[in-house]
Design a protein around this motif. Structure first.
Motif, PDB file in Angstrom:
ATOM      1  N   LEU A 128      -2.043  12.849  -5.895  1.00 29.46           N
ATOM      2  CA  LEU A 128      -1.477  12.428  -4.615  1.00 29.46           C
ATOM      3  C   LEU A 128      -0.325  11.441  -4.805  1.00 29.46           C
ATOM      4  O   LEU A 128       0.643  11.452  -4.039  1.00 29.46           O
ATOM      5  CB  LEU A 128      -2.567  11.821  -3.731  1.00 29.46           C
ATOM      6  CG  LEU A 128      -3.624  12.819  -3.236  1.00 29.46           C
ATOM      7  CD1 LEU A 128      -4.735  12.100  -2.488  1.00 29.46           C
ATOM      8  CD2 LEU A 128      -2.985  13.888  -2.342  1.00 29.46           C
ATOM      9  N   LYS A 129      -0.427  10.601  -5.848  1.00 32.46           N
ATOM     10  CA  LYS A 129       0.705   9.715  -6.158  1.00 32.46           C
ATOM     11  C   LYS A 129       1.951  10.540  -6.476  1.00 32.46           C
ATOM     12  O   LYS A 129       3.064  10.217  -6.033  1.00 32.46           O
ATOM     13  CB  LYS A 129       0.369   8.830  -7.355  1.00 32.46           C
ATOM     14  CG  LYS A 129      -0.486   7.616  -7.032  1.00 32.46           C
ATOM     15  CD  LYS A 129      -0.710   6.782  -8.294  1.00 32.46           C
ATOM     16  CE  LYS A 129      -1.533   5.545  -7.988  1.00 32.46           C
ATOM     17  NZ  LYS A 129      -1.818   4.753  -9.222  1.00 32.46           N
ATOM     18  N   ALA A 130       1.775  11.609  -7.237  1.00 29.86           N
ATOM     19  CA  ALA A 130       2.904  12.461  -7.611  1.00 29.86           C
ATOM     20  C   ALA A 130       3.530  13.125  -6.390  1.00 29.86           C
ATOM     21  O   ALA A 130       4.726  13.447  -6.387  1.00 29.86           O
ATOM     22  CB  ALA A 130       2.445  13.520  -8.609  1.00 29.86           C
ATOM     23  N   LYS A 131       2.744  13.319  -5.334  1.00 29.77           N
ATOM     24  CA  LYS A 131       3.240  13.955  -4.116  1.00 29.77           C
ATOM     25  C   LYS A 131       3.844  12.946  -3.140  1.00 29.77           C
ATOM     26  O   LYS A 131       4.413  13.350  -2.118  1.00 29.77           O
ATOM     27  CB  LYS A 131       2.093  14.708  -3.423  1.00 29.77           C
ATOM     28  CG  LYS A 131       1.593  15.905  -4.233  1.00 29.77           C
ATOM     29  CD  LYS A 131       0.371  16.539  -3.574  1.00 29.77           C
ATOM     30  CE  LYS A 131      -0.117  17.730  -4.383  1.00 29.77           C
ATOM     31  NZ  LYS A 131      -1.362  18.331  -3.820  1.00 29.77           N
ATOM     32  N   GLY A 132       3.685  11.630  -3.439  1.00 31.26           N
ATOM     33  CA  GLY A 132       4.324  10.621  -2.592  1.00 31.26           C
ATOM     34  C   GLY A 132       3.391   9.643  -1.919  1.00 31.26           C
ATOM     35  O   GLY A 132       3.831   8.849  -1.079  1.00 31.26           O
ATOM     36  N   ALA A 133       2.108   9.667  -2.264  1.00 32.50           N
ATOM     37  CA  ALA A 133       1.175   8.680  -1.704  1.00 32.50           C
ATOM     38  C   ALA A 133       1.279   7.379  -2.494  1.00 32.50           C
ATOM     39  O   ALA A 133       1.429   7.391  -3.713  1.00 32.50           O
ATOM     40  CB  ALA A 133      -0.249   9.213  -1.758  1.00 32.50           C
ATOM     41  N   ILE A 134       1.203   6.263  -1.784  1.00 28.31           N
ATOM     42  CA  ILE A 134       1.203   4.936  -2.414  1.00 28.31           C
ATOM     43  C   ILE A 134      -0.113   4.255  -2.046  1.00 28.31           C
ATOM     44  O   ILE A 134      -0.424   4.075  -0.868  1.00 28.31           O
ATOM     45  CB  ILE A 134       2.400   4.091  -1.941  1.00 28.31           C
ATOM     46  CG1 ILE A 134       3.717   4.743  -2.373  1.00 28.31           C
ATOM     47  CG2 ILE A 134       2.310   2.664  -2.491  1.00 28.31           C
ATOM     48  CD1 ILE A 134       4.959   4.030  -1.865  1.00 28.31           C
ATOM     49  N   PHE A 135      -0.871   3.895  -3.065  1.00 26.51           N
ATOM     50  CA  PHE A 135      -2.191   3.294  -2.844  1.00 26.51           C
ATOM     51  C   PHE A 135      -2.073   1.776  -2.893  1.00 26.51           C
ATOM     52  O   PHE A 135      -1.520   1.211  -3.841  1.00 26.51           O
ATOM     53  CB  PHE A 135      -3.184   3.814  -3.884  1.00 26.51           C
ATOM     54  CG  PHE A 135      -3.453   5.285  -3.740  1.00 26.51           C
ATOM     55  CD1 PHE A 135      -4.474   5.738  -2.926  1.00 26.51           C
ATOM     56  CD2 PHE A 135      -2.656   6.218  -4.387  1.00 26.51           C
ATOM     57  CE1 PHE A 135      -4.713   7.096  -2.767  1.00 26.51           C
ATOM     58  CE2 PHE A 135      -2.879   7.580  -4.239  1.00 26.51           C
ATOM     59  CZ  PHE A 135      -3.912   8.027  -3.428  1.00 26.51           C
ATOM     60  N   ILE A 136      -2.608   1.133  -1.866  1.00 30.97           N
ATOM     61  CA  ILE A 136      -2.509  -0.327  -1.746  1.00 30.97           C
ATOM     62  C   ILE A 136      -3.880  -0.891  -1.383  1.00 30.97           C
ATOM     63  O   ILE A 136      -4.765  -0.171  -0.923  1.00 30.97           O
ATOM     64  CB  ILE A 136      -1.456  -0.741  -0.685  1.00 30.97           C
ATOM     65  CG1 ILE A 136      -1.742  -0.070   0.671  1.00 30.97           C
ATOM     66  CG2 ILE A 136      -0.053  -0.346  -1.143  1.00 30.97           C
ATOM     67  CD1 ILE A 136      -2.569  -0.867   1.613  1.00 30.97           C
ATOM     68  N   GLU A 137      -4.053  -2.197  -1.601  1.00 30.29           N
ATOM     69  CA  GLU A 137      -5.277  -2.871  -1.176  1.00 30.29           C
ATOM     70  C   GLU A 137      -5.005  -3.837  -0.027  1.00 30.29           C
ATOM     71  O   GLU A 137      -5.854  -4.059   0.827  1.00 30.29           O
ATOM     72  CB  GLU A 137      -5.897  -3.641  -2.356  1.00 30.29           C
ATOM     73  CG  GLU A 137      -6.349  -2.757  -3.517  1.00 30.29           C
ATOM     74  CD  GLU A 137      -7.492  -1.818  -3.163  1.00 30.29           C
ATOM     75  OE1 GLU A 137      -8.288  -2.152  -2.253  1.00 30.29           O
ATOM     76  OE2 GLU A 137      -7.584  -0.741  -3.788  1.00 30.29           O
ATOM     77  N   ASP A 138      -3.790  -4.391  -0.006  1.00 25.88           N
ATOM     78  CA  ASP A 138      -3.416  -5.399   0.978  1.00 25.88           C
ATOM     79  C   ASP A 138      -2.424  -4.792   1.965  1.00 25.88           C
ATOM     80  O   ASP A 138      -1.374  -4.262   1.551  1.00 25.88           O
ATOM     81  CB  ASP A 138      -2.778  -6.596   0.253  1.00 25.88           C
ATOM     82  CG  ASP A 138      -2.558  -7.790   1.157  1.00 25.88           C
ATOM     83  OD1 ASP A 138      -2.462  -7.603   2.393  1.00 25.88           O
ATOM     84  OD2 ASP A 138      -2.454  -8.913   0.631  1.00 25.88           O
ATOM     85  N   LEU A 139      -2.727  -4.863   3.253  1.00 30.25           N
ATOM     86  CA  LEU A 139      -1.836  -4.279   4.258  1.00 30.25           C
ATOM     87  C   LEU A 139      -0.480  -4.968   4.296  1.00 30.25           C
ATOM     88  O   LEU A 139       0.485  -4.405   4.835  1.00 30.25           O
ATOM     89  CB  LEU A 139      -2.488  -4.326   5.642  1.00 30.25           C
ATOM     90  CG  LEU A 139      -3.786  -3.527   5.840  1.00 30.25           C
ATOM     91  CD1 LEU A 139      -4.101  -3.401   7.325  1.00 30.25           C
ATOM     92  CD2 LEU A 139      -3.700  -2.151   5.200  1.00 30.25           C
ATOM     93  N   ALA A 140      -0.378  -6.156   3.706  1.00 29.23           N
ATOM     94  CA  ALA A 140       0.917  -6.827   3.624  1.00 29.23           C
ATOM     95  C   ALA A 140       1.898  -6.049   2.753  1.00 29.23           C
ATOM     96  O   ALA A 140       3.112  -6.257   2.836  1.00 29.23           O
ATOM     97  CB  ALA A 140       0.738  -8.239   3.074  1.00 29.23           C
ATOM     98  N   ASP A 141       1.378  -5.141   1.923  1.00 32.94           N
ATOM     99  CA  ASP A 141       2.225  -4.332   1.059  1.00 32.94           C
ATOM    100  C   ASP A 141       2.746  -3.076   1.750  1.00 32.94           C
ATOM    101  O   ASP A 141       3.474  -2.286   1.146  1.00 32.94           O
ATOM    102  CB  ASP A 141       1.450  -3.912  -0.201  1.00 32.94           C
ATOM    103  CG  ASP A 141       1.079  -5.104  -1.073  1.00 32.94           C
ATOM    104  OD1 ASP A 141       1.833  -6.097  -1.063  1.00 32.94           O
ATOM    105  OD2 ASP A 141       0.038  -5.049  -1.753  1.00 32.94           O
ATOM    106  N   VAL A 142       2.387  -2.890   3.015  1.00 37.24           N
ATOM    107  CA  VAL A 142       2.840  -1.715   3.774  1.00 37.24           C
ATOM    108  C   VAL A 142       3.993  -2.128   4.674  1.00 37.24           C
ATOM    109  O   VAL A 142       3.862  -3.064   5.470  1.00 37.24           O
ATOM    110  CB  VAL A 142       1.683  -1.138   4.623  1.00 37.24           C
ATOM    111  CG1 VAL A 142       2.141   0.122   5.350  1.00 37.24           C
ATOM    112  CG2 VAL A 142       0.465  -0.840   3.752  1.00 37.24           C
ATOM    113  N   PRO A 143       5.138  -1.458   4.578  1.00 37.67           N
ATOM    114  CA  PRO A 143       6.295  -1.851   5.394  1.00 37.67           C
ATOM    115  C   PRO A 143       6.100  -1.513   6.875  1.00 37.67           C
ATOM    116  O   PRO A 143       5.326  -0.612   7.210  1.00 37.67           O
ATOM    117  CB  PRO A 143       7.446  -1.036   4.793  1.00 37.67           C
ATOM    118  CG  PRO A 143       6.807   0.121   4.121  1.00 37.67           C
ATOM    119  CD  PRO A 143       5.463  -0.349   3.657  1.00 37.67           C
ATOM    120  N   PRO A 144       6.797  -2.223   7.758  1.00 34.80           N
ATOM    121  CA  PRO A 144       6.693  -1.954   9.192  1.00 34.80           C
ATOM    122  C   PRO A 144       7.022  -0.499   9.512  1.00 34.80           C
ATOM    123  O   PRO A 144       7.929   0.089   8.900  1.00 34.80           O
ATOM    124  CB  PRO A 144       7.722  -2.904   9.815  1.00 34.80           C
ATOM    125  CG  PRO A 144       7.886  -4.000   8.791  1.00 34.80           C
ATOM    126  CD  PRO A 144       7.710  -3.341   7.455  1.00 34.80           C
TER     127      PRO A 144
END
Length: 335
Positions: free
Chosen positions: A56-72
């Motif tokens: 899924l990373k290769a297809k464009g998914a980005i895995f995060i733990e902290d929602l602060a790492d997700v852009p608006p």
């Protein structure tokens, strides 16, 4: 005539591999990528499998733990394990477009906790500390829910009132959970149990299959990642039944010495392990000398969970409502 002491046969557990909740979670991420384009952000590993996450990373998914790492304005997917209420509130506050891949059977536990909490109940949660599903379920309440990891923990619980209910992580050892539940009932005779056990149909089915598989083979191989709770339980179960057992992430992890002097290997896979890995393991076992592959008789699973609105035909609420009916269908196929 002496019997050969080299690997001869691979016996496949049935069922094994992906369950309905894992299928659904992966499809949610893939459909979100197709519909909205990369990147799609996913809180925590969508399921606990190295191969699936890398794909899924290769297809464009980005895995995060902290929602602060997700852009608006980004699209966010919650993993199959579920999230605390505080995470949902933060995601709403930040204005993300959210798709919830929480397994509907986990959602069912969350709904039960919320309902009984309104009736004044406190809770014992049987589960493993630090597992995201446990954190998600315990995070449905700000207090009044106590984690119990083993029998000894039960005596350490001191609820404030008389109304007490018990819930369970869905991927536990069925036998271990039953032992802990017996201790809970002995200590708190009036504890309220779920109407239907929380351990999911797929966990139950895969453990039942290993109970048949392990006595019939000389060694058991479980395909699953180290972080996968249900995969670890399969390995532990085989070992408890007296059969050497090893858990591997991929075919390359197989060690030839595991099969020295052993004619028959049993092969299963955790609920988050894709079949492509099982097939690669079979090829490697053939290279190591196996000449036959045989599938055991077992349960045929027909459970299917619909996708959330915006990616499929039903909303999450409808998916959760259908979970009990779908599970009953799965249970009837076991009878």
């Amino acid at each position: 005539m002496t019997q050969p002491d080299t690997l001869q046969e691979v016996l496949l557990a049935e069922p094994r591999g992906f369950c309905a909740g894992v299928d659904r979670a992966i499809e949610i991420v893939e459909r979100a990528l197709q519909r909205f384009g990369a990147p799609i952000y996913v809180r925590h590993e969508i399921v606990h499998n190295t191969y699936v996450v890398a794909d899924l990373k290769a297809k464009g998914a980005i895995f995060i733990e902290d929602l602060a790492d997700v852009p608006p304005g980004a699209t966010l997917v919650f993993s199959a394990h579920g999230v605390p209420k505080a995470v949902r509130a933060e995601a709403a506050r930040r204005g993300f477009q959210v798709f919830d891949a929480t397994c509907p059977l986990v959602t069912k536990v969350h709904v039960e906790v919320a309902k009984l909490a309104k009736e004044g109940y406190e809770f014992l949660m049987i589960g493993h500390k630090g597992h995201p599903e446990v954190e998600g379920t315990m995070g449905q309440l700000s207090d009044g829910i106590y984690l119990v990891e083993d029998v000894a923990d039960v005596a350490r619980v001191h609820p404030r009132g008389d109304k007490l209910a018990v819930v369970t992580q869905t991927t536990l050892s069925v036998d271990d959970a039953a032992e802990i539940l017996a201790a809970v009932k002995a200590t708190f005779p009036h504890v309220r149990e779920p109407k239907k056990q929380d351990i999911c149909y797929a966990t139950q089915n895969r453990q039942d299959a290993v109970k048949l598989l392990a006595p019939a083979v000389d060694v058991v191989i479980v395909v699953g990642s180290p972080t996968s709770s249900n995969s670890n339980r399969l390995r532990e179960l085989a070992q408890r039944l007296g059969t050497p057992a090893y858990m591997i992430d991929a075919a390359a992890d197989l060690q030839p010495q595991w099969f020295e002097g052993r004619q028959r290997v049993g092969l299963t896979a955790g609920a988050s392990a894709p079949d492509v890995l099982v097939q690669q393991v079979i090829l490697r076992l053939r290279e190591l000398g196996a000449t036959a592959v045989r599938k055991m008789d077992g349960v045929t699973e027909t459970v299917h969970f619909p996708l959330p609105r915006g990616l499929g035909d039903r909303s999450m609420a409808e998916a959760a409502a259908l979970a009990a009916a779908d599970t009953s269908a799965g249970a009837s196929s076991r009878s």
